[in-house]
Scaffold this motif. Structure first.
Motif, mmCIF file in Angstrom:
data_model
loop_
_atom_site.group_PDB
_atom_site.id
_atom_site.type_symbol
_atom_site.label_atom_id
_atom_site.label_comp_id
_atom_site.label_asym_id
_atom_site.label_seq_id
_atom_site.Cartn_x
_atom_site.Cartn_y
_atom_site.Cartn_z
ATOM 1 N N LEU A 540 63.459 -43.339 103.500
ATOM 2 C CA LEU A 540 63.187 -43.897 104.822
ATOM 3 C C LEU A 540 61.746 -44.395 104.870
ATOM 4 O O LEU A 540 60.823 -43.677 104.456
ATOM 5 N N TYR A 541 61.573 -45.606 105.366
ATOM 6 C CA TYR A 541 60.232 -46.198 105.444
ATOM 7 C C TYR A 541 60.010 -46.829 106.816
ATOM 8 O O TYR A 541 60.908 -47.450 107.388
ATOM 9 N N ASP A 542 58.787 -46.706 107.295
ATOM 10 C CA ASP A 542 58.372 -47.302 108.558
ATOM 11 C C ASP A 542 57.541 -48.532 108.249
ATOM 12 O O ASP A 542 56.351 -48.436 107.906
ATOM 13 N N GLN A 557 61.714 -37.236 108.961
ATOM 14 C CA GLN A 557 62.501 -37.776 110.078
ATOM 15 C C GLN A 557 63.966 -37.932 109.666
ATOM 16 O O GLN A 557 64.486 -39.041 109.586
ATOM 17 N N PRO A 558 64.669 -36.836 109.458
ATOM 18 C CA PRO A 558 66.069 -36.916 109.029
ATOM 19 C C PRO A 558 66.971 -37.560 110.065
ATOM 20 O O PRO A 558 67.959 -38.213 109.711
ATOM 21 N N LEU A 564 69.961 -44.783 110.694
ATOM 22 C CA LEU A 564 69.984 -46.018 109.919
ATOM 23 C C LEU A 564 71.099 -46.018 108.876
ATOM 24 O O LEU A 564 71.685 -47.065 108.591
ATOM 25 N N GLN A 565 71.404 -44.886 108.299
ATOM 26 C CA GLN A 565 72.542 -44.810 107.374
ATOM 27 C C GLN A 565 73.835 -45.208 108.086
ATOM 28 O O GLN A 565 74.660 -45.946 107.540
ATOM 29 N N ARG A 566 73.993 -44.717 109.280
ATOM 30 C CA ARG A 566 75.187 -45.055 110.060
ATOM 31 C C ARG A 566 75.191 -46.544 110.390
ATOM 32 O O ARG A 566 76.244 -47.202 110.347
ATOM 33 N N LEU A 567 74.008 -47.091 110.684
ATOM 34 C CA LEU A 567 73.910 -48.512 110.992
ATOM 35 C C LEU A 567 74.259 -49.349 109.762
ATOM 36 O O LEU A 567 74.924 -50.385 109.880
ATOM 37 N N TRP A 568 73.826 -48.897 108.579
ATOM 38 C CA TRP A 568 74.211 -49.624 107.369
ATOM 39 C C TRP A 568 75.725 -49.673 107.234
ATOM 40 O O TRP A 568 76.301 -50.712 106.916
#
Length: 788
Positions: A540-542, A557-558, A564-568
């Protein structure tokens, strides 16, 4: 009958005759018709030039801080806008299909390369007719359209000279003119070329100074000048995709010599230098971090000392290749400027269709075909040093080492094929359009993607996105126009959600954040087990504070990572990414993959004049016995020339007549030739010439016995000491009655290869002793990937 120019959402624009008086006699003074008007786009529509460089990382070109001098890109940047967050798909054919359609690569069936297509909609290599390409839309709105260079979007079963040509640029692609090559790579000195759909030979030889990039630029310049001379009121769309700087890295020696000694400190130091230069230029943020080298990439200091001079030369050749390419791109731009239309031309100079290529092995290669055939051990440090002066020349088929690819992707992690990380997908891009925006030398930092190019051009031309093309209802363009960024450097980005996936390397970008997971390493294609998809480790990157993906926040930040995994996954379902497919050999077998094949059975018949047949178009004779039988008509005095040849200088075989006698030569990697000659000339009249090869067996790449016959009578015998197990060439072909490209045998030339008798037919028959089961399935996949 005047076309309704307001009906541009339906293409072709409907011809709608206006009702009115119809007279009986044309001399009647009441006879009146509106004059015929040529089809033109809206007033002010710009000319368009898209330049797409091949296999170039973000940190390669000097315009983005790299060591390869690109003065023409720098000149455009000084007068235009530089985009430091422009993205591709991590692979060539998918990027091209996406850019030319304005849709994601899985949406147009190009989830990977054409050679690994399956029947899954996202990986079929077939662009749905509901997603018309940009060139077609522009042509049907009155643009002149032309493509010069590489096209790797043709399905493999449609890539023979018989088509069908629906996916070729000059037929279904919307380009009125195409001059270039079909496939993933080409020999820059002796390319296989097409003019439209017609095979043509290069206009000169390497000895006469020929180079493909220069030839493509010559054609582009001539076409642009002709177009403006004959149709000055029509804008043009030119797509210039030279195929450089993809391997083989071929360039005149003087261009490589410009960089002598500049890479002696190796790739680790080069990354630091490039990183410092990028900050000095301001093309990356001042607080950006240089990502570390992964364990899979060797340190420069750990490379053998006796190999380092070779490694240096590999990079000198590549740098010269890129500068040479930029020079010829500059010639095209200069031609536009000389015509006085540069201000009215929107130019996209996209430096890379993916990150730098790490397909050249840890040591690089003098002839990449050696590695493709499992014979990389032949290229010892001693061999490589002996060949150093030939790197980049017509006698080489070279590539650079993984470490240089990593350095060319500074400051990011990973390389081409790794769609999860910016090293695979972030490509520096310059946009130049003096009439379209006022700022000169500006930097744009909004997230942009190759699917944004098509909607930008349509908006710049004042053209609507078509809803109907050639009677087919169109699905919406998926990209976002970049036009909003032209006048506002601080505009909020509009393309704020984008998935990435290539061979299960995957990621998603959303409003500054990116979640990514690397599934496979490009150059580690053989050995080791790939993890289950659900076992892949996500990062994960900001992006708001971490430009280069240097600080992994997955542990901190799990919840954000899970979001984001779900969004992918949602995006993957939406755009036909699923099912994920990391299979190897299965995808190369057409029957298993579910795609058509041109080849049927164990016998194939050819006729004179057939040529430019790719290896996908010819029965596979490797690792097995086979025979070649030809019925020929020999004139009094004998015959000379090629009966059939497959491959070229860097590997292949040929059956031909020399001094009137039949002769068979098997060429292993351009390193060793195994000739067998007949004891007597082929008699005058109609006769059968036959070559039988009896494979030794017991594994791959073994030798075998050769026997030559005239009308069933033995006339010669010999041996082949070794063979190529996997592939002859990425670009050389099979030809009947002549040889195109480079010659397989050293005792004839391409120009003198045409058979002087008459060939009635040629037939290849395969034996039953197929040893392909010795080939590791992953090995086949590695070769397919390395050839694209």
């Amino acid at each position: 009958m005047r076309p309704d120019r307001d009906a541009r959402a339906m293409l072709p624009i409907p011809d709608r005759p206006a009702p009115g008086l119809t007279t009986y006699d044309a001399k009647d003074p009441d006879t009146a018709f509106a004059p015929i008007e040529p089809l033109l786009p809206p007033e002010g529509a710009p000319n368009v030039l898209i330049v797409l460089i091949d296999d170039a990382g973000f940190g390669a070109a000097s315009v983005f801080g790299g060591p390869c001098r690109t003065p023409n890109a720098e000149k455009l940047a000084a007068g235009g806008l530089t985009y430091n967050r422009f993205h591709t798909t991590a692979l060539c054919a998918p990027t091209r299909a996406a850019m030319l359609s304005g849709r994601n690569h899985h949406s147009v069936g190009m989830g990977s390369i054409t050679e690994t297509a399956t029947s899954a909609p996202g990986n079929s290599s077939l662009r749905p007719n509901t997603k018309a390409p940009l060139a077609m839309t522009l042509k049907l709105n009155g643009y002149s359209t032309a493509q010069f260079g590489k096209c790797h979007e043709v399905p493999v079963w449609q890539s023979s000279p018989m088509g069908p040509f629906d996916a070729w640029p000059s037929v279904g692609g919307g380009f009125e003119t195409f001059y270039g090559f079909i496939g993933g790579e080409n020999n820059q000195w002796d390319p296989s070329l097409y003019d439209g759909t017609t095979p043509v030979e290069p206009p000169a030889s390497p000895e006469e100074g020929y180079h493909l990039t220069e030839d493509l630029a010559d054609h582009a310049v001539t076409w642009i000048r002709t177009q403006k001379a004959l149709m000055p009121d029509k804008p043009f769309f030119v797509y210039f995709a030279p195929g450089a700087t993809h391997a083989p890295h071929h360039v005149p020696k003087e261009w490589a010599d410009k960089y002598a000694g500049e890479f002696a400190d190796g790739w680790d130091v080069q990354r630091e230098r490039t990183f410092a230069r990028q900050k000095e230029l301001g093309v990356i943020p001042a607080d950006a971090e240089l990502t570390p080298r992964h364990a899979e990439i060797p340190a420069w200091d750990d490379m053998p000392d006796d190999l380092k001079p070779v490694l240096e030369r590999e990079m000198e050749v590549y740098a010269g290749f890129m500068e040479h390419t930029d020079h010829h791109v500059g010639r095209v731009i200069d031609a536009i400027e000389d015509l006085g239309i540069l201000d009215d031309t929107i130019i996209y100079y996209i430096i890379g269709d993916n990150g730098a290529s790490a397909e050249g092995t840890v040591n690089g290669a003098f002839n990449e075909m050696a590695n493709f055939n499992g014979m990389a051990a032949l290229e010892t440090p001693e061999f490589m040093r002996a060949k150093m002066d030939e790197f980049g020349s017509p006698s080489s088929y070279n590539h650079y080492a993984v470490g240089w690819a990593w350095a060319m992707d500074t400051p990011f992690q990973w390389t081409k094929q790794v769609a999860s990380h910016w090293g695979g997908t972030r490509n520096g891009t310059v946009v130049h359009w003096p009439a379209g925006f006022s700022e000169r030398g500006g930097l744009r930092t909004q997230f942009t993607h190759c699917i944004d190019v098509a909607p930008t051009i349509l908006e710049a031309a004042g053209l609507p996105e078509p809803t109907m093309v050639n009677g087919v209802l169109q699905s919406p363009i998926e990209g976002t126009s970049m036009l909003y960024t032209f006048e506002d450097a601080d505009a909020d980005e509009r393309h704020d959600l984008q998935y990435f996936e290539m061979f299960a390397n995957r990621g998603v970008y959303y409003k500054g954040w990116s979640a990514v997971t690397k599934h496979r390493t490009p150059w580690v294609m053989v050995g080791g087990d790939l993890p289950a998809f659900d076992d892949d480790v996500w990062e994960l990157y900001d992006g708001s504070t971490d430009y280069s993906q240097a600080r992994n926040l997955a542990a901190e930040q799990p919840d954000k990572l899970h979001e984001l995994q779900r969004l992918w996954l949602i995006e993957a379902v939406k755009y036909n990414v699923l099912p994920l497919d990391d299979r190897g050999a299965e995808r190369l077998n057409p029957d298993i993959a579910g795609r058509p094949s041109l080849i049927r059975g164990k016998s194939q018949l050819f006729f004179p004049g057939m040529g430019r047949l790719s290896e996908n178009s010819v029965v596979n004779i490797k690792n097995k016995s086979f025979s070649v039988t030809a019925e020929v008509v020999v004139p009094e005095g004998g015959a000379e020339g090629v009966i059939i040849a497959q491959g070229g200088r860097f590997g292949g075989w040929t059956l031909y007549a020399k001094d009137g006698r039949a002769r068979f030569v098997y060429n292993v990697l351009g390193i060793q030739e195994f000739p067998t000659g007949a004891e007597s000339p082929i008699p005058a009249g109609t006769h059968q010439v036959r070559m039988e090869f009896a494979y030794d067996g017991g594994g791959l790449a073994k030798g075998g016995a050769v026997t030559l016959y005239y009308d069933g009578d033995q006339v010669g015998a010999g041996r082949v000491g070794a063979t190529q197990a996997m592939v002859f060439s990425a670009d050389e072909t099979t030809d009947i009655g002549y040889e195109s490209g480079t010659p397989v045998a050293s005792d004839y030339t391409t120009k003198a290869s045409r058979f002087t008798g008459r060939i009635n037919w040629v037939q290849i028959d395969l034996g039953d002793d197929d040893h392909d089961h010795f080939i590791d399935p992953d090995e086949r996949m590695r070769i397919a990937m390395a050839r694209q």
